[in-house]
Motif scaffolding. Structure first.
Motif, PDB file in Angstrom:
ATOM      1  N   ALA A   1       2.841   8.919 -22.001  1.00 19.00           N
ATOM      2  CA  ALA A   1       3.555   8.037 -21.065  1.00 19.00           C
ATOM      3  C   ALA A   1       3.346   8.483 -19.630  1.00 19.00           C
ATOM      4  O   ALA A   1       3.112   7.651 -18.734  1.00 19.00           O
ATOM      5  N   ASP A   2       3.429   9.791 -19.387  1.00 18.48           N
ATOM      6  CA  ASP A   2       3.227  10.299 -18.023  1.00 18.48           C
ATOM      7  C   ASP A   2       1.774  10.134 -17.589  1.00 18.48           C
ATOM      8  O   ASP A   2       1.496   9.903 -16.399  1.00 18.48           O
ATOM      9  N   ALA A   3       0.843  10.248 -18.526  1.00 19.67           N
ATOM     10  CA  ALA A   3      -0.568  10.027 -18.189  1.00 19.67           C
ATOM     11  C   ALA A   3      -0.793   8.586 -17.736  1.00 19.67           C
ATOM     12  O   ALA A   3      -1.520   8.323 -16.762  1.00 19.67           O
ATOM     13  N   GLN A   4      -0.162   7.652 -18.434  1.00 18.38           N
ATOM     14  CA  GLN A   4      -0.265   6.239 -18.043  1.00 18.38           C
ATOM     15  C   GLN A   4       0.308   6.026 -16.639  1.00 18.38           C
ATOM     16  O   GLN A   4      -0.280   5.312 -15.818  1.00 18.38           O
ATOM     17  N   ARG A   5       1.470   6.642 -16.360  1.00 14.63           N
ATOM     18  CA  ARG A   5       2.085   6.518 -15.034  1.00 14.63           C
ATOM     19  C   ARG A   5       1.206   7.164 -13.964  1.00 14.63           C
ATOM     20  O   ARG A   5       1.051   6.635 -12.859  1.00 14.63           O
ATOM     21  N   PHE A   6       0.644   8.322 -14.298  1.00 16.12           N
ATOM     22  CA  PHE A   6      -0.224   9.040 -13.359  1.00 16.12           C
ATOM     23  C   PHE A   6      -1.414   8.166 -12.960  1.00 16.12           C
ATOM     24  O   PHE A   6      -1.742   8.031 -11.773  1.00 16.12           O
ATOM     25  N   VAL A   7      -2.049   7.566 -13.939  1.00 16.92           N
ATOM     26  CA  VAL A   7      -3.190   6.680 -13.669  1.00 16.92           C
ATOM     27  C   VAL A   7      -2.771   5.514 -12.776  1.00 16.92           C
ATOM     28  O   VAL A   7      -3.460   5.178 -11.808  1.00 16.92           O
ATOM     29  N   ALA A   8      -1.638   4.900 -13.073  1.00 16.61           N
ATOM     30  CA  ALA A   8      -1.174   3.753 -12.285  1.00 16.61           C
ATOM     31  C   ALA A   8      -0.890   4.151 -10.840  1.00 16.61           C
ATOM     32  O   ALA A   8      -1.203   3.404  -9.897  1.00 16.61           O
ATOM     33  N   GLU A   9      -0.309   5.339 -10.651  1.00 12.80           N
ATOM     34  CA  GLU A   9       0.021   5.774  -9.293  1.00 12.80           C
ATOM     35  C   GLU A   9      -1.223   6.182  -8.510  1.00 12.80           C
ATOM     36  O   GLU A   9      -1.362   5.854  -7.331  1.00 12.80           O
ATOM     37  N   VAL A  10      -2.132   6.892  -9.156  1.00  9.69           N
ATOM     38  CA  VAL A  10      -3.367   7.299  -8.476  1.00  9.69           C
ATOM     39  C   VAL A  10      -4.215   6.085  -8.127  1.00  9.69           C
ATOM     40  O   VAL A  10      -4.903   6.055  -7.086  1.00  9.69           O
ATOM     41  N   LEU A  11      -4.164   5.060  -8.960  1.00 10.59           N
ATOM     42  CA  LEU A  11      -4.938   3.842  -8.695  1.00 10.59           C
ATOM     43  C   LEU A  11      -4.593   3.239  -7.334  1.00 10.59           C
ATOM     44  O   LEU A  11      -5.450   2.625  -6.686  1.00 10.59           O
ATOM     45  N   GLU A  12      -3.354   3.430  -6.888  1.00 10.47           N
ATOM     46  CA  GLU A  12      -2.936   2.874  -5.594  1.00 10.47           C
ATOM     47  C   GLU A  12      -3.760   3.446  -4.446  1.00 10.47           C
ATOM     48  O   GLU A  12      -3.957   2.779  -3.427  1.00 10.47           O
ATOM     49  N   THR A  13      -4.229   4.674  -4.583  1.00 12.31           N
ATOM     50  CA  THR A  13      -5.061   5.287  -3.540  1.00 12.31           C
ATOM     51  C   THR A  13      -6.372   4.522  -3.368  1.00 12.31           C
ATOM     52  O   THR A  13      -6.925   4.461  -2.266  1.00 12.31           O
ATOM     53  N   PHE A  14      -6.849   3.923  -4.448  1.00 12.73           N
ATOM     54  CA  PHE A  14      -8.168   3.285  -4.450  1.00 12.73           C
ATOM     55  C   PHE A  14      -8.102   1.772  -4.207  1.00 12.73           C
ATOM     56  O   PHE A  14      -9.124   1.115  -4.174  1.00 12.73           O
ATOM     57  N   ARG A  15      -6.903   1.253  -4.039  1.00 15.16           N
ATOM     58  CA  ARG A  15      -6.718  -0.187  -3.926  1.00 15.16           C
ATOM     59  C   ARG A  15      -7.109  -0.690  -2.537  1.00 15.16           C
ATOM     60  O   ARG A  15      -6.928  -0.018  -1.530  1.00 15.16           O
ATOM     61  N   TRP A  16      -7.620  -1.926  -2.495  1.00 16.67           N
ATOM     62  CA  TRP A  16      -7.967  -2.586  -1.231  1.00 16.67           C
ATOM     63  C   TRP A  16      -6.710  -3.032  -0.495  1.00 16.67           C
ATOM     64  O   TRP A  16      -5.771  -3.535  -1.106  1.00 16.67           O
ATOM     65  N   HIS A  17      -6.714  -2.824   0.817  1.00 14.55           N
ATOM     66  CA  HIS A  17      -5.622  -3.308   1.669  1.00 14.55           C
ATOM     67  C   HIS A  17      -6.202  -4.267   2.705  1.00 14.55           C
ATOM     68  O   HIS A  17      -7.095  -3.892   3.460  1.00 14.55           O
ATOM     69  N   GLY A  18      -5.685  -5.468   2.716  1.00 19.96           N
ATOM     70  CA  GLY A  18      -6.211  -6.475   3.637  1.00 19.96           C
ATOM     71  C   GLY A  18      -5.635  -6.398   5.033  1.00 19.96           C
ATOM     72  O   GLY A  18      -5.928  -7.247   5.869  1.00 19.96           O
ATOM     73  N   ASP A  19      -4.821  -5.375   5.298  1.00 26.31           N
ATOM     74  CA  ASP A  19      -4.281  -5.195   6.641  1.00 26.31           C
ATOM     75  C   ASP A  19      -4.697  -3.824   7.158  1.00 26.31           C
ATOM     76  O   ASP A  19      -4.604  -2.824   6.456  1.00 26.31           O
ATOM     77  N   ALA A  20      -5.165  -3.801   8.388  1.00 30.98           N
ATOM     78  CA  ALA A  20      -5.604  -2.551   9.008  1.00 30.98           C
ATOM     79  C   ALA A  20      -4.411  -1.836   9.638  1.00 30.98           C
ATOM     80  O   ALA A  20      -3.344  -2.429   9.845  1.00 30.98           O
ATOM     81  N   THR A  21      -4.599  -0.569   9.951  1.00 34.03           N
ATOM     82  CA  THR A  21      -3.553   0.209  10.622  1.00 34.03           C
ATOM     83  C   THR A  21      -3.844   0.386  12.101  1.00 34.03           C
ATOM     84  O   THR A  21      -3.058   1.005  12.811  1.00 34.03           O
ATOM     85  N   VAL A  22      -4.959  -0.154  12.568  1.00 36.86           N
ATOM     86  CA  VAL A  22      -5.351  -0.014  13.974  1.00 36.86           C
ATOM     87  C   VAL A  22      -5.532  -1.396  14.590  1.00 36.86           C
ATOM     88  O   VAL A  22      -5.689  -2.397  13.883  1.00 36.86           O
TER      89      VAL A  22
END
Length: 454
Positions: free
Chosen positions: A175-196
């Protein structure tokens, strides 16, 4: 006590989650997977000897799973954290790559499995580049980029907590491995809004498109996922037939009877809508190109002697006339130069240019151990007591990687930087030594030879 799942299991979960996410974000990736699957099936039906070899070596099972991704980070802290995350997945830093040799201001490593067993379970790799801000000559923009990167955190709080838990406890339950994968995936996700702001983005873009890509967003979105094909020339032709904007040339060695190292091609990066905040926080429409589709073909891993010959021939071709790989006659010059490189397995093996894995035949296994021990590995092969297969190259080529980056960052080959290899600085940022790929291939070959005599 909670039973821990294996790093191979976590890596498999992550690879699948990444593939599903990228397919949703970049539908053309799904087209590439279909294209590569069609070509691989046709190749195996056409070439019975190749099909038998892949079955014997265990590559058939891993072929459909095989992917590599690429990510670019901006700070040593981001790189070090990724190294810890990948370790939970059984992925470790292998090789050092200086991409400044082709005008890209990064250096990199590849996080991947190390053992034959782990590679067979899932050979997922992430080519991870660290931006080299010290190479930016504009001191004002360099300081601005450093300040922007210092403010961001590319990992979720839960990803950090689960990583700490895995390191403390020595693993994660299902269960924690599944959660870990889901949370780490957020690092690799595309964001359509810039910070600059759009103005800052354009200034960074003017320095180098890759600098703008790394600095301008909340996270280091995955910029490609790459399936493995058995015939990259057919894949290149199929991309063009299906209307994909394939790059003009395949990176790496020319087409050969015995494939060596790595050949790569890609379709051009997508122009994607991005919202940029202005000074008041109002979002201003703009666009950014970073994500693309790539296909690779992997061949024989070369020894230091083989790699030295490869590097010499490639440099000879790229330096001729100063045109690099952008001249119209580059493929012809490449093929002519590589006529010097032996193109049959027996010569490659006997001249020590490539790594091979030895296996006993049924006849060889029936031979008394004392007789086997008295024979050299090649003598066992010649007598039919052993078969030999190429060891697959699991790593990358800096010039090819830079060529892929450049073709998808809007232009031809650049030579804006001198070579600035600094493996010590990279390892200091990572907080770990990178593994020597040659040593890993040598270990695999030596282990197979030892097994002949066991």
């Amino acid at each position: 006590m909670t039973a821990f799942v294996s790093p191979d299991r976590i890596r498999g979960l992550f690879a699948q989650a990444m593939s599903d996410m990228y397919r949703a974000e970049v539908p053309l990736y799904g087209d590439l997977i279909t294209l590569v699957g069609d070509i691989n099936n046709a190749t195996l039906q056409r070439d019975a000897a190749l099909a038998e070899r892949l079955q014997r070596t265990g590559e058939t099972e891993r072929l459909d799973l095989e992917r590599h991704g690429a990510i670019r980070v901006g700070t040593p802290a981001e790189l070090a954290m990724l190294g810890r995350v990948f370790a939970v997945m059984g992925m470790h830093p292998v090789g050092y790559y200086d991409l400044t040799v082709a005008g890209v201001p990064v250096h990199a490593t590849a996080f991947r499995p190390l053992t034959e067993e782990a590679l067979a379970a899932n050979p997922f790799r992430i080519f991870t580049s660290l931006l080299r801000l010290e190479l930016i000559s504009d001191a004002t923009l360099r300081a601005k980029a450093e300040a922007i990167l210092a403010k961001r955190d590319i990992f979720t709080a839960d990803a950090r907590a689960l990583l700490a838990q895995a390191e403390r406890d020595g693993g994660l339950g299902e269960a924690d491995a599944q959660r870990f994968v889901a949370e780490v995936l957020e690092t690799f996700r595309w964001h359509g809004d810039a910070t600059v702001t759009l103005e800052t983005y354009r200034a960074l873009h003017g320095l180098h498109r890759l600098v703008a890509d790394v600095v301008s967003f909340r996270g280091p979105h995955i910029n490609h996922l790459t399936p493995r094909t058995l015939d990259i020339d057919a894949a290149q032709a199929a991309m063009l037939e299906r209307g994909l904007q394939a790059k003009a040339l395949i990176e790496g060695p020319p087409c050969r009877a015995v494939p060596i190292l790595l050949r790569q091609t890609s379709f051009k990066a997508l122009e994607e809508e991005v919202a940029f905040p202005d000074a008041t926080g109002t979002l201003v429409p703009g666009s950014h190109s970073a994500r693309f589709g790539e296909i690779e073909q992997r061949g024989l891993a070369l020894t230091p002697a083989g790699r030295a010959l490869y590097d010499r021939l490639l440099a000879q071709v790229r330096q001729a006339g100063g045109a690099g790989n952008t001249s119209a006659d580059y493929p012809q010059r490449l093929a002519a130069a590589f006529a010097e490189f032996p193109d049959d397995e027996i010569t490659l093996r006997r001249e020590g240019l490539g790594y091979f894995r030895y296996r006993l035949t049924d006849t060889g296994a029936a031979l008394p151990a004392a007789e086997r021990a008295a024979m050299t590995p090649d003598a066992l092969v010649d007598a039919g007591y052993a078969v030999v297969d190429p060891i697959v190259y699991e790593d990358f080529l800096p010039v090819s990687a830079a060529g892929i980056f450049q073709s998808n960052l809007g232009g031809g080959e650049q030579r804006a930087y001198d070579a600035h290899a600094n493996q010590d600085a990279f390892e200091a940022a990572l907080g770990a030594k990178v593994h020597d790929p040659f040593a890993l291939y040598q270990q695999a070959q030596d282990a197979s030879i030892a097994a002949l005599r066991a």
